[in-house]
Design a protein around this motif. Structure first.
Motif, PDB file in Angstrom:
ATOM      1  N   LEU A   1      70.993  21.883   4.488  1.00 30.10           N
ATOM      2  CA  LEU A   1      69.901  22.489   5.053  1.00 30.10           C
ATOM      3  C   LEU A   1      70.244  23.422   6.141  1.00 30.10           C
ATOM      4  CD1 LEU A   1      66.834  22.374   4.565  1.00 30.10           C
ATOM      5  CD2 LEU A   1      66.711  20.625   6.384  1.00 30.10           C
TER       6      LEU A   1
ATOM      7  N   LEU B   1      63.962  19.852   0.159  1.00 26.78           N
ATOM      8  CA  LEU B   1      64.482  20.114   1.408  1.00 26.78           C
ATOM      9  C   LEU B   1      64.781  18.955   2.412  1.00 26.78           C
ATOM     10  CD1 LEU B   1      62.308  23.386   2.246  1.00 26.78           C
ATOM     11  CD2 LEU B   1      64.724  23.324   1.719  1.00 26.78           C
TER      12      LEU B   1
ATOM     13  N   ILE C   1      68.775  26.967   2.802  1.00 24.50           N
ATOM     14  CA  ILE C   1      69.926  26.217   2.608  1.00 24.50           C
ATOM     15  C   ILE C   1      71.510  26.904   2.393  1.00 24.50           C
ATOM     16  CG2 ILE C   1      68.368  24.352   1.449  1.00 24.50           C
ATOM     17  CD1 ILE C   1      69.806  25.325  -1.252  1.00 24.50           C
TER      18      ILE C   1
END
Length: 114
Positions: free
Chosen positions: A75, A17, A61
């Motif tokens: 993201l 992430l 995402i």
């Protein structure tokens, strides 16, 4: 009580992430994580694509482009929030460690005094 999915993140999840704060192709994420962590954290392709699929399914995402088999991701706000929550959780853990084991605090011959 069952664990809520992504309530806490593994190191691999966290760094995947983190890489997606900017648009990135899947295969590039593996290299970014490796470099970012000084090879401490490695993400294999099977793990990576499984995580990307799961993150996309829950809206953390989103895919930004596809070129043949290559996919690019970024993201979302939900992903940013999850990353921020995990960051704060890790900081609290570090603060607990410092409180118990910190320099000059809580040490007596290598043992913590609680």
């Amino acid at each position: 009580m069952p664990r809520v999915k992504f309530q806490t993140l593994t190191e691999q999840m966290y760094y995947v992430l983190l890489c997606l704060h900017e648009e990135c192709y899947g295969m590039d994420i593996m290299e970014k994580v490796r470099l970012m962590t000084g090879e401490r954290v490695l993400v294999g392709s099977g793990t990576l694509y499984n995580l990307l699929e799961q993150f996309a399914a829950v809206g953390m995402i989103r895919e930004t482009k596809a070129e043949g088999r290559k996919r690019c991701y970024i993201l979302t706000e939900k992903g940013k929030e999850a990353l921020e929550v995990e960051y704060r959780r890790l900081l609290l853990q570090a603060e607990d460690f410092q409180r118990i084991w910190g320099r000059g605090k809580g040490h007596e011959n290598g043992k913590a005094s609680v």
